[in-house]
Design a protein around this motif. Structure first.
Motif, PDB file in Angstrom:
ATOM      1  N   PHE A 185     -30.342  30.111 -41.448  1.00  0.00           N
ATOM      2  CA  PHE A 185     -30.893  30.566 -40.184  1.00  0.00           C
ATOM      3  C   PHE A 185     -31.401  32.050 -40.310  1.00  0.00           C
ATOM      4  N   ASN A 186     -32.857  31.951 -39.646  1.00  0.00           N
ATOM      5  CA  ASN A 186     -33.494  32.836 -39.851  1.00  0.00           C
ATOM      6  C   ASN A 186     -33.733  33.691 -38.351  1.00  0.00           C
ATOM      7  N   SER A 187     -32.942  34.721 -38.097  1.00  0.00           N
ATOM      8  CA  SER A 187     -32.693  35.300 -36.703  1.00  0.00           C
ATOM      9  C   SER A 187     -34.187  35.734 -36.378  1.00  0.00           C
ATOM     10  N   GLU A 188     -35.233  36.058 -37.271  1.00  0.00           N
ATOM     11  CA  GLU A 188     -36.567  36.574 -36.824  1.00  0.00           C
ATOM     12  C   GLU A 188     -37.385  35.518 -36.321  1.00  0.00           C
ATOM     13  N   VAL A 189     -37.074  34.248 -36.554  1.00  0.00           N
ATOM     14  CA  VAL A 189     -37.976  33.161 -35.941  1.00  0.00           C
ATOM     15  C   VAL A 189     -37.183  32.598 -34.640  1.00  0.00           C
ATOM     16  N   CYS A 190     -35.829  32.619 -34.707  1.00  0.00           N
ATOM     17  CA  CYS A 190     -35.092  31.992 -33.392  1.00  0.00           C
ATOM     18  C   CYS A 190     -35.870  32.489 -32.030  1.00  0.00           C
ATOM     19  N   ILE A 191     -36.031  31.502 -31.277  1.00  0.00           N
ATOM     20  CA  ILE A 191     -36.504  31.658 -29.798  1.00  0.00           C
ATOM     21  C   ILE A 191     -35.180  31.575 -28.957  1.00  0.00           C
ATOM     22  N   HIS A 192     -34.016  31.465 -29.295  1.00  0.00           N
ATOM     23  CA  HIS A 192     -33.019  31.323 -28.417  1.00  0.00           C
ATOM     24  C   HIS A 192     -32.924  30.072 -27.308  1.00  0.00           C
ATOM     25  N   SER A 193     -33.442  28.909 -27.787  1.00  0.00           N
ATOM     26  CA  SER A 193     -33.445  27.818 -26.682  1.00  0.00           C
ATOM     27  C   SER A 193     -31.922  27.378 -26.602  1.00  0.00           C
ATOM     28  N   GLY A 194     -31.123  27.670 -27.281  1.00  0.00           N
ATOM     29  CA  GLY A 194     -29.806  27.348 -27.120  1.00  0.00           C
ATOM     30  C   GLY A 194     -29.482  25.649 -27.543  1.00  0.00           C
ATOM     31  N   ILE A 195     -30.348  25.104 -28.051  1.00  0.00           N
ATOM     32  CA  ILE A 195     -30.408  23.720 -28.363  1.00  0.00           C
ATOM     33  C   ILE A 195     -29.196  23.487 -29.545  1.00  0.00           C
ATOM     34  N   CYS A 196     -29.031  24.439 -30.255  1.00  0.00           N
ATOM     35  CA  CYS A 196     -27.998  24.131 -31.680  1.00  0.00           C
ATOM     36  C   CYS A 196     -26.725  24.292 -30.891  1.00  0.00           C
ATOM     37  N   VAL A 197     -26.388  25.230 -30.046  1.00  0.00           N
ATOM     38  CA  VAL A 197     -24.978  25.286 -29.503  1.00  0.00           C
ATOM     39  C   VAL A 197     -24.695  24.317 -28.462  1.00  0.00           C
ATOM     40  N   LYS A 198     -25.854  23.866 -27.604  1.00  0.00           N
ATOM     41  CA  LYS A 198     -25.540  22.831 -26.662  1.00  0.00           C
ATOM     42  C   LYS A 198     -25.396  21.527 -27.298  1.00  0.00           C
ATOM     43  N   GLY A 199     -26.142  21.184 -28.323  1.00  0.00           N
ATOM     44  CA  GLY A 199     -26.058  19.856 -28.945  1.00  0.00           C
ATOM     45  C   GLY A 199     -24.869  19.695 -29.919  1.00  0.00           C
ATOM     46  N   LEU A 200     -24.308  20.817 -30.750  1.00  0.00           N
ATOM     47  CA  LEU A 200     -23.091  20.493 -31.636  1.00  0.00           C
ATOM     48  C   LEU A 200     -22.318  21.956 -31.659  1.00  0.00           C
ATOM     49  N   PRO A 201     -21.658  21.961 -30.378  1.00  0.00           N
ATOM     50  CA  PRO A 201     -20.811  23.220 -30.381  1.00  0.00           C
ATOM     51  C   PRO A 201     -19.817  23.389 -31.199  1.00  0.00           C
ATOM     52  N   GLY A 202     -19.267  22.315 -31.970  1.00  0.00           N
ATOM     53  CA  GLY A 202     -18.321  22.329 -33.152  1.00  0.00           C
ATOM     54  C   GLY A 202     -18.798  22.988 -34.222  1.00  0.00           C
ATOM     55  N   VAL A 203     -20.266  22.783 -34.386  1.00  0.00           N
ATOM     56  CA  VAL A 203     -20.937  23.458 -35.619  1.00  0.00           C
ATOM     57  C   VAL A 203     -21.376  24.872 -35.253  1.00  0.00           C
ATOM     58  N   PHE A 204     -22.049  24.810 -34.216  1.00  0.00           N
ATOM     59  CA  PHE A 204     -22.847  26.179 -33.774  1.00  0.00           C
ATOM     60  C   PHE A 204     -21.962  26.697 -32.682  1.00  0.00           C
ATOM     61  N   ASP A 205     -21.317  27.770 -32.776  1.00  0.00           N
ATOM     62  CA  ASP A 205     -20.371  28.341 -31.919  1.00  0.00           C
ATOM     63  C   ASP A 205     -20.536  29.861 -31.901  1.00  0.00           C
ATOM     64  N   LEU A 206     -21.244  30.495 -30.734  1.00  0.00           N
ATOM     65  CA  LEU A 206     -21.349  31.902 -30.912  1.00  0.00           C
ATOM     66  C   LEU A 206     -20.131  32.711 -30.718  1.00  0.00           C
ATOM     67  N   SER A 207     -18.977  31.979 -30.411  1.00  0.00           N
ATOM     68  CA  SER A 207     -17.866  32.881 -29.942  1.00  0.00           C
ATOM     69  C   SER A 207     -17.004  33.175 -31.301  1.00  0.00           C
ATOM     70  N   LYS A 208     -17.655  32.409 -32.281  1.00  0.00           N
ATOM     71  CA  LYS A 208     -16.665  32.429 -33.755  1.00  0.00           C
ATOM     72  C   LYS A 208     -17.813  33.067 -34.752  1.00  0.00           C
ATOM     73  N   ARG A 209     -16.952  33.629 -35.831  1.00  0.00           N
ATOM     74  CA  ARG A 209     -17.479  34.275 -36.787  1.00  0.00           C
ATOM     75  C   ARG A 209     -17.027  33.670 -37.887  1.00  0.00           C
ATOM     76  N   PRO A 210     -17.826  32.955 -38.861  1.00  0.00           N
ATOM     77  CA  PRO A 210     -19.167  32.979 -38.656  1.00  0.00           C
ATOM     78  C   PRO A 210     -19.603  31.997 -37.602  1.00  0.00           C
ATOM     79  N   TRP A 211     -20.736  32.130 -36.822  1.00  0.00           N
ATOM     80  CA  TRP A 211     -20.992  31.055 -35.863  1.00  0.00           C
ATOM     81  C   TRP A 211     -21.504  29.870 -36.246  1.00  0.00           C
ATOM     82  N   VAL A 212     -21.887  29.431 -37.363  1.00  0.00           N
ATOM     83  CA  VAL A 212     -22.063  28.247 -37.940  1.00  0.00           C
ATOM     84  C   VAL A 212     -21.029  27.624 -39.090  1.00  0.00           C
ATOM     85  N   ASN A 213     -20.470  26.576 -38.702  1.00  0.00           N
ATOM     86  CA  ASN A 213     -19.449  25.984 -39.611  1.00  0.00           C
ATOM     87  C   ASN A 213     -20.070  24.564 -40.099  1.00  0.00           C
TER      88      ASN A 213
END
Length: 80
Positions: free
Chosen positions: A16-44
């Protein structure tokens, strides 16, 4: 120097490159089990199959998410 973070799974590495991210939310909406902003790390990367994660990362509109399958295949970086 890029602000890229690597999340290591047993079958796939997710980058994940935070400098490139446009925060569309597609990652967290499409695979919330993998991409979960409420957890650390947020990617599983072990929360779904490598195929499902790779297909979903390929939908990232900014290219901020990329991956490496541990069988040696890399995602293609989106041009745009």
């Amino acid at each position: 120097m890029s602000n890229q973070k690597v999340y290591y799974g047993k079958d796939i590495e997710v980058m994940f490159n935070s400098e490139v991210c446009i925060h569309s939310g597609i990652c967290v909406k499409g695979l919330p089990g993998v991409f979960d902003l409420s957890k650390r790390p947020w990617v599983n990367p072990d929360a779904d199959t490598m195929e499902a994660i790779a297909r979903h990362i390929d939908t990232c509109p900014s290219g901020a998410l990329t991956y490496r399958l541990l069988n040696g295949e890399y995602s293609t970086k989106k041009e745009g």
